[in-house]
Design a protein around this motif. Structure first.
Motif: not given
Length: 193
Positions: A166-168, A170-182
């Motif tokens: 996909g769009d590399p 977008a990965v870093a921020d999305a991974l941190v944001t989603a990980g923080r939510a979990i």
């Protein structure tokens, strides 16, 4: 048995890593590694019983590097949440590198059958990763740390695939944001990051 410090063995592993990273593990023959390393078949097989054993040595070397990087994150300071977030950011940055072709371990798992030495090496990595993430979640006081570790690892795996397909960017921020939510969903209210 040859020493892991042998310059020839290191040269073969360097060639294998470069070739595996540029293409795929399965598509790179032992002969191609031998030619790239500038060695002979006899020398290759003196160091590795088979190509599968070369792949195992390569994966185990990757795991050693990851263990060292994770330990560096632990010694960099901060609580377990900070370490988890730094690890997520590092994974996201890896997925954004030019030429990124996906997680070495996911790729190896996809390319090799479940009942062999290569998949055993992948399982060593998966077990280590789960233990590290679970341990950090226990330190945080997360509910059901094993389950949350599974969720975070699934998220990381998806991010690695997305970084390749996909769009590399977008990965870093999305991974941190989603990980923080979990993580936040499984912490007592006063501990939310």
């Amino acid at each position: 048995m040859m020493s892991a410090q042998s310059p020839v063995r290191a040269r073969i592993l360097d060639s294998a890593g470069r070739l595996f990273g540029a293409d795929s593990i399965r598509s790179v023959s032992a002969d191609k590694v031998i030619a790239d390393a500038g060695t002979t078949k006899v020398t290759f097989y003196r160091h590795f019983r088979s190509k599968d054993h070369l792949v195992v040595a390569y994966l185990d070397g990757q795991l050693d590097d990851l263990r060292a990087a994770a330990e560096a994150q632990r010694t960099a300071g901060g609580d377990a949440c900070a370490v988890l977030l730094r690890l997520a950011a590092a994974n996201g940055e890896i997925a954004c590198r030019p030429g990124f072709r996906g997680c070495t371990f996911i790729n190896a798992a996809a390319e090799y059958p479940a009942d062999g030495v290569v998949r055993d090496a992948v399982e060593r990595y998966r077990t280590w990763l789960h233990e590290v993430v679970t341990g950090l979640l226990v330190e945080l006081g997360a509910d059901h740390p094993d389950v949350v570790a599974d969720q975070l690892i699934m998220l990381r795996d998806g991010a690695m695939v997305h970084g390749f397909m996909g769009d590399p960017a977008a990965v870093a921020d999305a991974l941190v944001t989603a990980g923080r939510a979990i993580i936040t969903a499984h912490l007592p209210a006063q501990q939310h990051p």
